[in-house]
Design a protein around this motif. Structure first.
Motif: not given
Length: 107
Positions: A81-105
């Motif tokens: 995984e990338g070391s920089s999470h300083s900017t909000e991603q704009t790739c996925v506007s309608d999120i189905d699954l996010d490893i940091n929110i839906h899986v790891r939490k």
């Protein structure tokens, strides 16, 4: 109904597996982090590309349109995984699954 590419990338996120594939004619090795749809309704994934070929330096974040991905395979290996999470991603506007929110939490 999601495409077969979407199903494979989704499975890779849930199981924290690496993905090897071709995108824009180049072999890629990456770890997908967020999957869903962009503002145009296309299936997309935000992934950390750690190896393979690229038009720019590696490693780096990549936004892939899944319609352009082929030769997809999943494999076990170190999760990248990338070391920089300083900017909000704009790739996925309608999120189905996010490893940091839906899986790891959930662990």
């Amino acid at each position: 109904m999601p495409s077969s590419a979407y199903a494979l990338f989704r499975k890779a996120i849930l199981t924290e597996q690496q993905v090897v594939c071709r995108y824009d004619g180049r072999p890629r090795e990456l770890c997908p982090h967020i999957i869903g749809h962009n503002k145009s309704g296309q299936e997309v994934v935000l992934a950390w590309q750690f190896a393979g070929q690229s038009s720019g330096p590696l490693p780096q974040w990549r936004c892939l349109r899944l319609a352009g991905v082929s030769d997809i395979g999943l494999r076990k290996g170190r999760w990248h995984e990338g070391s920089s999470h300083s900017t909000e991603q704009t790739c996925v506007s309608d999120i189905d699954l996010d490893i940091n929110i839906h899986v790891r939490k959930l662990r």
